[in-house]
Design a protein around this motif. Structure first.
Motif, mmCIF file in Angstrom:
data_model
loop_
_atom_site.group_PDB
_atom_site.id
_atom_site.type_symbol
_atom_site.label_atom_id
_atom_site.label_comp_id
_atom_site.label_asym_id
_atom_site.label_seq_id
_atom_site.Cartn_x
_atom_site.Cartn_y
_atom_site.Cartn_z
ATOM 1 N N LEU A 339 0.833 -1.206 0.000
ATOM 2 C CA LEU A 339 0.000 0.000 0.000
ATOM 3 C C LEU A 339 0.865 1.252 0.000
ATOM 4 C CD1 LEU A 339 -2.724 1.406 0.101
ATOM 5 C CD2 LEU A 339 -2.726 1.096 2.595
ATOM 6 N N ALA A 340 1.917 1.253 0.794
ATOM 7 C CA ALA A 340 2.811 2.411 0.839
ATOM 8 C C ALA A 340 3.491 2.632 -0.503
ATOM 9 C CB ALA A 340 3.863 2.221 1.938
ATOM 10 N N LEU A 341 3.862 1.551 -1.178
ATOM 11 C CA LEU A 341 4.481 1.673 -2.495
ATOM 12 C C LEU A 341 3.497 2.245 -3.505
ATOM 13 C CD1 LEU A 341 6.455 -1.697 -2.623
ATOM 14 C CD2 LEU A 341 7.430 0.600 -2.468
ATOM 15 N N CYS A 342 2.256 1.789 -3.472
ATOM 16 C CA CYS A 342 1.243 2.324 -4.381
ATOM 17 C C CYS A 342 1.022 3.810 -4.122
ATOM 18 C CB CYS A 342 -0.069 1.563 -4.220
ATOM 19 S SG CYS A 342 -0.045 -0.147 -4.808
ATOM 20 N N ARG A 343 0.874 4.168 -2.879
ATOM 21 C CA ARG A 343 0.640 5.573 -2.545
ATOM 22 C C ARG A 343 1.830 6.447 -2.930
ATOM 23 N NH1 ARG A 343 -2.322 4.546 3.348
ATOM 24 N NH2 ARG A 343 -4.478 4.591 2.534
ATOM 25 N N GLU A 344 3.034 5.937 -2.736
ATOM 26 C CA GLU A 344 4.225 6.701 -3.104
ATOM 27 C C GLU A 344 4.283 6.940 -4.606
ATOM 28 O OE1 GLU A 344 8.878 5.668 -3.563
ATOM 29 O OE2 GLU A 344 8.085 5.341 -1.541
ATOM 30 N N GLN A 345 3.982 5.900 -5.394
ATOM 31 C CA GLN A 345 4.039 6.077 -6.841
ATOM 32 C C GLN A 345 2.903 6.966 -7.342
ATOM 33 O OE1 GLN A 345 4.574 2.346 -8.979
ATOM 34 N NE2 GLN A 345 6.764 2.427 -8.560
#
Length: 353
Positions: A339-345
Motif C-alpha cells: 500500500l505504501a508503495l502504491c501511494r508513493e508512486q
C-alpha cells in the motif's frame, strides 16, 4: 496536462467494479487518496498473491464480493445504495483464458456489463458511468496502423469479441435509456497495462516477476509483436480524468482511447521483456512459438483524441513504465508495504510534468 482533481472527487460516492483485480486495486487506492467514498463490487481475487490483499484494499473501500453474471445478486447488492459516479472495470481480462472458457468470458464481459447497466437505471443521483473495455475491440487486419475511436469494432478471439460486444451493449443502453435520463454513459479503451502488483497468469510482467523469484521461467510466444504499453497509473489517470469530464460536460465524446503518447516509438514484447528481465535480475526469456495463438502481432491505438478533448496524455514512456514497475516489485520483495508503495508512486506520478 490534466490530472484527477481532488476538489472534484472528495466526498463523491463511487461505485467501482473489479476492485479486487490489478487495475481495480490501483484505482481503489487512488480514489481513496482523492477523498472519494468507494464501494467495490467484484468476484474474490483470482491471483496469488493479489494486490487487493497485499495492499489491504478491502480496508480502504466498502468491499462486496458479487458475481455480476447474476442479475439478482447484483440488484440485491445495490439495493438502497446511491452513487454519483460509476467506473466499471470488472471483467475476465486474459485472451488465453477466454480461449479456455469462452462462455464464462462472454458471461462476465457481456452479460455482466448488461446486468450492471440495467441495475443502475434506477439510480437517482447518477452523474456519469464509464465502462472500461480494451484496445482489442477493433477489427484488426494487422496493417500496423494505430486504431482511432471511429474504426470498426471486431474480435477474432472470445476476449476481444466480448469487449467489442460490450461496446455495442453500452451504445444501446446509452441511446435507449441513459441519454434520455441525462446521464452520460461512455467507454474507455485502454492499452496493454503494466505496473506493480500484477500477478495474473499469462501476463508478461507477472511471468517475469515469478521467474525472478524462482518460480519458473519467462516464455514469450510472440517476441516481435508490438503492443501499446502503458503504466497502470497513466491508464487509471485517464479513466478518472475522463469520468470527471463526463460528469461536467454532457457533450464529451462517448468513447476514448488511452495509450502511449502519439508518435512514440513502438516497443516489441521482446524489447520490453528484455528491459524488465535486466531490471529485475531474472533469468533471460526464451521464445516458444504458439502456432495456434489468435493473438494479434501488431496492435496500436491512437490516443490523440484524449489529448485534444481532455488535455490528457500518458506521462511515462515504455522504458520508464518498466522501471517504475520493477522498482515496485523489488521493493515489495524486500519487505516494503504494498500500500505504501502504491501511494508513493501515485504521489510521484502527480508531480510529473
Amino acid at each position: 496536462m490534466s490530472q484527477p482533481d481532488p476538489a472534484f472527487w472528495a466526498g463523491k460516492r463511487i461505485l467501482l467494479t473489479g476492485h479486487t483485480g490489478f487495475k481495480g486495486s490501483w484505482a481503489a487506492v487512488w480514489l481513496q487518496a482523492l477523498g472519494a467514498q468507494v464501494t467495490g463490487l467484484a468476484l474474490a481475487p483470482d491471483q496469488t498473491p493479489a494486490l487487493y490483499e497485499l495492499a489491504g484494499v478491502g480496508d480502504l473501500v466498502r468491499s462486496r464480493i458479487v458475481d455480476l453474471r447474476s442479475l439478482d445478486a447484483l440488484a440485491a447488492a445495490l439495493e438502497g445504495e446511491t452513487f454519483d459516479l460509476v467506473l466499471h472495470m470488472a471483467a475476465q481480462p486474459i485472451v488465453r483464458a477466454s480461449i479456455e472458457d469462452p462462455i464464462g468470458t462472454f458471461g462476465s464481459n457481456v452479460m455482466g456489463t448488461a446486468h450492471l447497466l440495467q441495475a443502475l437505471r434506477g439510480q437517482p443521483a447518477l452523474q456519469a458511468v464509464l465502462v472500461v473495455t480494451s484496445d482489442k475491440v477493433y477489427a484488426n487486419a494487422e496493417t500496423g496502423r494505430a486504431f482511432a475511436e471511429g474504426d470498426a469494432l471486431g474480435g477474432k478471439d472470445p476476449y476481444s469479441a466480448s469487449k467489442a460486444a460490450a461496446e455495442i451493449i453500452v451504445q444501446s443502453f446509452a441511446r435507449s435509456f441513459y441519454d434520455r435520463a441525462g446521464v452520460p454513459l461512455a467507454t474507455a479503451r485502454g492499452g496493454n497495462v503494466i505496473g506493480g502488483g500484477d500477478f495474473s497468469r499469462d501476463r508478461l510482467v507477472a511471468d517475469i516477476v515469478r521467474a525472478g523469484r524462482g518460480q519458473g521461467e519467462t516464455v514469450l510466444r510472440h517476441p516481435q509483436a508490438t503492443r501499446p504499453w502503458q503504466h497502470v497509473l497513466d491508464c487509471v489517470a485517464g479513466y478518472l480524468v475522463y469520468l470527471q469530464r463526463l460528469a461536467q460536460d454532457r457533450a464529451a465524446p462517448r468513447a476514448l482511447n488511452f495509450g502511449p503518447r502519439p508518435g512514440g516509438a513502438e516497443v516489441t514484447v521482446g524489447q520490453l521483456a528484455t528491459r524488465a528481465v535486466e531490471a529485475l535480475g531474472a533469468r533471460p526469456w526464451r521464445h516458444e512459438p504458439d502456432p495456434q495463438s489468435l493473438e494479434a502481432q501488431s496492435l496500436g491505438i491512437d490516443a490523440s483524441l484524449a489529448r485534444q478533448v481532455l488535455g490528457f496524455e500518458s506521462r511515462l514512456a515504455a522504458p520508464d513504465a518498466v522501471d517504475w514497475t520493477m522498482d515496485w516489485y523489488r521493493r515489495e520483495a524486500d519487505g516494503e508495504a504494498a500500500l505504501a508503495l502504491c501511494r508513493e508512486q501515485i504521489a510521484r506520478y502527480g508531480n510529473l510534468t
